[in-house]
Every structure is written in structure tokens, then in C-alpha cells.
Design a protein around this motif. Structure first.
Motif, mmCIF file in Angstrom:
data_model
loop_
_atom_site.group_PDB
_atom_site.id
_atom_site.type_symbol
_atom_site.label_atom_id
_atom_site.label_comp_id
_atom_site.label_asym_id
_atom_site.label_seq_id
_atom_site.Cartn_x
_atom_site.Cartn_y
_atom_site.Cartn_z
ATOM 1 N N UNK A 233 -1.537 2.141 -5.397
ATOM 2 C CA UNK A 233 -1.030 2.047 -4.033
ATOM 3 C C UNK A 233 -0.243 3.289 -3.639
ATOM 4 N N UNK B 14 -1.285 5.762 -0.633
ATOM 5 C CA UNK B 14 -0.379 5.939 0.502
ATOM 6 C C UNK B 14 -0.041 7.411 0.712
ATOM 7 N N UNK C 284 -2.928 9.297 2.058
ATOM 8 C CA UNK C 284 -3.117 8.959 3.460
ATOM 9 C C UNK C 284 -2.279 9.837 4.352
ATOM 10 N N UNK D 196 4.750 4.174 7.218
ATOM 11 C CA UNK D 196 3.638 3.702 6.405
ATOM 12 C C UNK D 196 4.097 2.632 5.435
ATOM 13 N N UNK D 197 5.332 2.800 4.955
ATOM 14 C CA UNK D 197 5.795 1.889 3.922
ATOM 15 C C UNK D 197 6.037 0.484 4.439
#
Lengths: 332, 331
Positions: free
Chosen positions: B304, B308, B311, B325-326
């Protein structure tokens, strides 16, 4: 059709059917009901042959399993009617089959059709109970998180994030394993069904919590909530009596799809041997029993319970898909 | 950018601490480790001495730190059931699970992507409709049932494939591989399909949806207007832009493939980590359960984290607001 969106959230595993539901929406129960009775939804229901067939199959299966004691040819739990001589009778159309046992018998001479009907009853009961449990937990925590905000919200949603990064089946397995370690052996046997309901429920609450939290945060800034606050109502009362009804719409859709998932999870756990004991055989347990006889040619003991499981899950899934599309035209 | 990565790292550490706490709680409070280690006739004094020697009388925080310290070094204690270090057991079983997951992933991509492209480009063809029906059934069929049906048809009725185990394996250092022998490859076919089918349907639906979206964009219309061949438009322009989310999802799914391997491995008696975990649950072998949990969690968190961060690097729009994002639910 659903499409798992490539959203860069914290590693939310892509759940095919229900991930779209995480978006906050304002579909109240009453609103949904009014619209359900309006022609739109019924129109889409009538217009979709697949949904009609799915509804028919679902009603038939659920009805037959609920009425199992009345419909089933024999009572698979009544030991005195069991005839070991009749064990491994193939289905009636195969060679050596008897019309008394339409789908054949298992290793103990139980009529398979009756066993499936009773098994489906247990599967559905466990599935429904898990869904209700997950719903209560998820809606409660989601409402609390959304309405209270602050550190309560942060704490609850952080836990949800952590849990979401693991597949539900792993969580359920873990909860089950822990229960096995904590409970004495004989007690665990009696408690198995509750342990399973707890395990599946705990593994599924996050979806509800996220959806409800999202809609609650939208709802709590609306005028009617302001009015309630000014009137001096207790915050708990506002959340439960005024906000809750307005955030329940999507929850019902999640619940339908979750029922299919819960039934599959229960079947998987029972198949893996950590679910329901053979004394209370669900569909998964029946498949597990049949699996031992796969190689000796008695395929029907596995295949028919498996077929029943697939039909049940497929029809519920299709109904859930249709319900989501019908209640939320934006997704179409 | 840097703040985002640091925040994200801290978040991952937090998740791992929580998981370690759960693992530790399993160790410390589920069952009595001493009872699992000694025989019936060990005296009370001996038990107490052992308890003291093992540090089980220390305060819980001290024990927790020791647990974390050991876990970081790969020491998860002895398996109650096998009497061997858990780390050894896991290392022994890891190649089987990783190879199976790899084969399943390759199957899912090689079959899922072309099926997705076909259903998007020729939406009305009967083949596209057949694919969509298959995908619906693939999602509704539980993994274990797919495995059983495959065994019934291809192992019992047709006798083409073995129904359990890994076949012959070749030992390369500590890694045992089934890719180098005919029986090893043959044994991998059914489990890989079983494990990969769900991911395959997922990839197919994803490719189809992305492709349909991209085909509606202006630059595709423009490419058509320029008179490019259908092939160049579809594959050179459209497909390329659909693959970014596909790669992301495939990456994110890696973790769940390894977790779902538990079921596949049980059905096919595949000697991997999942089967070990299943047996651990059945026999309440807490150290193995805890170790597996921590290991899988570490894997998930790592995947993950990487996805992330990638990304944010790939899509500059996400950099606005740093931690956006988090956030799980619109924070």
C-alpha cells in the motif's frame, strides 16, 4: 455495472460490488420507499428479465429453506430415520438411484435434498445474523464518528482504515482462531454458531461505517439539524431520531450485497473446518463432507450443495446490483 | 511531497504497531504458553521457574517491547505444534505460496486484460456477453468451490491434472521451485486458476470500464479523425492509458492474493504458508498464527505504501493538500 475505482485511498482492497457505495448520498429510508413505490423502480424491475429470474430464484430458495420442515421429504437430523444401508445412493436419474432420494444420499444415508434445504436455512440464518450484527456495529460507529467528529471520528476511522487493508476472510479466520484459543473445547462446540456470526460481523462493519459517516457529515450541516440543536435537543437524540433515518438508504443496499458475501464467508469458514460443526451442517459443511468422497466417485454429495450455494449467492448478488442501480441512477 | 511521504510512513508504522499489539495479545493472553511447552507432570515450582526464565512475569509493556524486538529480527518463538522455530517453518513454506501467487497473477493478467479489451471494443458481440456472464459467475463462486469443481472435472473425471501437492520440486539454495519440472508445472495449473479467477474477473471489468471511458475522450476522437487505423487507436492510444489503474489495482491485489491463498492451499493441500496458518488455527498454534498475521500485515502495508507513493509521483494533482491521499473517507 460496478467498476472498482482506482482511488488512491489508504490501500482499500477493491471490493467489486460495494465500493461505489462509499460515496455519501442523501437517500433516506422514506425517500427510498416513496420512490420504490413510484413507477421508476418497478419499471426497471419489470424491464430487466435477469432481475426477475434472480428474484424468482431467490424467493424460491429462501422460501423453501425457511419452510424446510414442511417441504423437505425427510428430517436429516432425526437419527431414527437414518438408514446406513441407503448411504451413497446416487441421484434418482443416475443408475442405482431411487425416487425416494431425488438428489441421492450422503455417507450416512441422509437424503441430500433435505440436508440441502436445512443447510441453506442455517447458512441464511448465520448470514442474516452476521449482516444485522455488522450493520448495527457499522451504522452505530459510523453515526458516532460522523456526528461527534474530532478524536472520536479519527480513532474510529483509523481502526476502519487498518481493518480495510486486510481481506475480510483473514479477519474472520483470525477472530475464529482467537475464540478457539479462548473458549474451552466443549464450550466452543456449542458456541460455534455465535463465534461465526461474531467473526463475520466484525469483519464486515467497515463498509457500513464509512458510508454512514460520510452521509452523516453532510446531514449534520443541514438546517433541520441546526433547528434541532437550537431547540436544545440532546445530541444523541438528534443523531438517532433525525440524522439516522436520512442516512439509512445506502445501508440497505450494502446489506443486500453483504448478505451474499456473508453467506460465502460462512461457507468458506465451514469448508475450511473452522465454521459450523457437522451436527449443524450449513451448505459449507455439507460441501466439506462431500469433498472427502470426491475421489471415490460420489460427486453428488459435493456438487448439489455447491450448486445450491451458487444459485443463492448469484441471485442475491443480482438483486443487490439491481437495487443499487435502481435506487441510484447516477451509477448507471 | 516529502511531508506526504513522512506522514504516510508514520501511518504505516502505526498500523504495524497495532498489528504487533494484536499479535502480542494473542501470544500473551490466549492460552498459557507454559502449559503448551511442558508435560503434565511438571511441578508447580518448575513451571514458575520457567515462567520467570522466559520473562513471562515481566510487566506487559516490557514483554511487548521484547516481542517486537524479536519479531524485527525474525524470531517468533517455537511453534507449539511442530516444536520448531516459527521463522524456519515460514521460510520453508514461503516459496510454495509465492510461486502459486505469482502464477495466479500471471494467469489473471494474461487472460483478464485481453478479455477486458474485447468486451470494451466489441460490446455487442456474443463473446463479450459470454465473458461478462463468466465474470459474474466468477465473482459469485466462492474460491473453494471453484477449486473443488476443477478437481472434480480435471483430476477425477478427466484425470489430466494432479489434485493435490506441488509435484516434484527442485531445491535452489533455500528456495524450492516447481517451475523447473513437468510435474511441478502441471500441479500448479489448477491451483493457479482457482486463485487467479477472482482477480481475473476484477481485471477484466476494470480494463473494460477504463477502456470505455477512454474511448469517449476527445483525443481518441481526434486520433480517429486523423485517419489512424483502428488498431493504432485502440491499442496505441486507448489501451496505453487504461493500463495505469490496472497496474495499480494489480499491485494492491497482490496482498489479497497471498491471503486468499489460504483457501486455495487448503483445497489443493498445497504446502505453503496458508496451509500452515490454517493448521495453526485448527490446533491453536498461537506463535504461528501471530507470525503469519504480522508477516501478511507487513506485506500489505508495504504494498500500500509503495502504491500510494507511486501514485503521488505519477499524478501531480494529488500533491495539493499534502495528505489528501492518506485520508480514508474524505478527510
Amino acid at each position: 455495472m460496478t467498476r472498482p475505482r482506482a482511488r488512491p485511498t489508504t490501500g482499500e482492497p477493491v471490493v467489486p460490488a460495494s465500493s461505489d457505495l462509499a460515496a455519501p448520498r442523501r437517500t433516506g429510508v422514506t425517500g427510498a420507499l416513496v420512490r420504490a413505490l413510484d413507477s421508476d423502480v418497478f419499471y426497471s424491475f419489470r424491464r430487466s428479465p435477469v432481475t426477475l429470474v434472480a428474484a424468482l430464484v431467490a424467493v424460491l430458495l429462501i422460501g423453501a429453506s425457511l419452510a424446510a420442515p414442511l417441504v423437505a421429504p425427510t428430517d436429516p437430523f432425526a437419527l431414527e430415520t437414518l438408514d446406513l444401508m441407503a448411504a451413497f445412493t446416487p441421484p434418482m436419474w443416475a443408475e442405482g438411484g431411487e425416487s425416494v432420494f431425488p438428489l441421492g444420499t450422503d455417507d450416512q444415508g441422509r437424503d441430500l435434498l433435505s440436508a440441502i434445504l436445512y443447510g441453506m436455512r442455517i447458512s441464511l440464518a448465520v448470514g442474516a445474523a452476521s449482516v444485522v450484527f455488522a450493520m448495527l456495529l457499522g451504522v452505530g460507529l459510523g453515526l458516532l464518528a460522523g456526528y461527534a467528529g474530532g478524536w472520536v471520528d479519527a480513532l474510529i476511522m483509523r481502526v476502519a482504515d487498518v481493518q480495510l487493508s486486510f481481506p475480510a476472510i483473514l479477519i474472520a479466520l483470525l477472530v475464529d482462531g482467537v475464540a478457539r484459543g479462548l473458549l474451552p473445547r466443549d464450550l466452543h462446540h456449542d458456541m460455534a454458531i455465535y463465534v461465526i456470526i461474531f467473526a463475520i460481523g466484525v469483519s464486515g462493519w467497515v463498509q457500513y461505517a464509512r458510508t454512514v459517516r460520510g452521509s452523516t457529515m453532510v446531514e449534520k450541516n443541514r438546517e433541520y439539524v441546526m433547528a434541532a440543536i437550537i431547540m436544545g435537543l440532546h445530541p444523541g437524540l438528534i443523531a438517532l431520531r433525525h440524522v439516522l433515518p436520512n442516512v439509512m438508504g445506502p445501508v440497505l443496499v450494502i446489506a443486500t450485497i453483504h448478505l451474499a458475501v456473508a453467506v460465502i464467508t460462512e461457507a468458506t469458514l465451514s469448508f475450511l473446518g473452522v465454521g459450523l460443526p457437522p451436527t449443524e451442517p450449513s451448505l459449507g459443511t455439507l460441501i466439506r463432507i462431500g469433498n472427502d468422497f470426491l475421489f471415490s466417485g460420489e460427486w453428488w454429495i459435493t456438487v448439489f450443495p455447491g450448486l445450491a450455494l451458487v444459485l443463492l449467492v448469484l441471485s442475491v448478488n443480482l438483486l443487490g446490483d439491481w437495487l443499487r442501480d435502481a435506487l441510484n441512477p447516477k451509477l448507471r | 511531497m516529502a511531508t506526504f511521504i513522512v506522514r504516510r510512513l508514520l501511518q504505516s508504522v502505526l498500523v504495524m504497531v497495532v498489528v504487533a499489539l494484536v499479535g502480542f495479545a494473542l501470544f500473551a493472553y490466549v492460552g498459557d504458553p507454559i502449559n503448551n511447552m511442558v508435560g503434565q507432570d511438571t511441578s508447580f515450582e518448575d513451571r514458575e521457574r520457567l515462567r520467570e526464565d522466559l520473562g513471562l512475569n515481566d510487566p506487559a509493556p516490557v514483554q511487548f517491547l521484547r516481542f517486537v524486538g524479536n519479531a524485527v529480527q525474525g524470531d517468533f518463538g517455537l511453534s507449539y505444534r511442530h516444536g520448531r522455530p516459527v521463522a524456519d517453518l515460514l521460510v520453508e513454506r514461503a516459496p510454495a505460496t509465492l510461486e502459486l501467487s505469482f502464477a495466479a497473477g500471471v494467469f489473471a493478467l494474461l487472460v483478464g486484460v485481453p478479455m477486458g479489451i474485447h468486451t470494451a471494443l466489441w460490446r455487442q458481440s456474443w463473446l463479450a456477453k459470454a465473458f461478462l456472464t463468466i465474470s459474474l459467475i466468477g465473482i459469485s463462486l466462492p474460491t473453494f468451490l471453484i477449486g473443488i469443481l476443477l478437481i472434480l472435472v480435471f483430476a477425477v473425471w478427466l484425470g489430466w491434472m494432479p489434485s493435490f501437492g506441488r509435484g516434484e520440486v527442485v531445491q535452489i539454495g533455500w528456495w524450492s521451485t516447481g517451475f523447473l519440472t513437468a510435474s511441478g508445472l502441471k500441479a500448479m495449473v489448477l491451483p493457479a486458476i482457482t486463485l487467479g479467477l477472482f482477480q481475473m474477473t476484477l481485471i477484466m471489468r476494470l480494463v473494460r470500464a477504463e477502456m470505455l471511458e477512454v474511448l469517449r475522450t476527445d483525443y481518441i476522437k481526434f486520433a480517429r479523425a486523423r485517419g489512424l487505423s483502428a488498431r493504432a487507436v485502440n491499442f496505441g492510444h486507448a489501451l496505453k492509458n487504461t493500463l495505469v489503474p490496472v497496474i495499480t489495482i494489480t499491485g494492491l491485489q497482490l496482498g489479497s492474493v497471498i491471503a486468499f491463498a489460504i483457501i486455495t492451499e487448503t483445497v489443493f493441500q498445497w504446502p505453503g504458508m496458508g496451509l500452515l496458518f490454517m493448521q495453526a488455527i485448527e490446533f491453536v498454534d498461537i506463535p504461528v498464527m501471530a507470525a503469519y498475521l504480522v508477516l501478511v500485515a507487513a506485506l500489505f502495508v508495504m504494498i500500500n505504501l509503495v502504491v500510494d507513493i507511486l501514485y503521488v509521483i505519477v499524478d501531480p494533482r494529488l500533491r495539493i493538500g499534502g495528505g489528501a491521499v492518506g485520508g480514508g473517507g474524505g478527510r
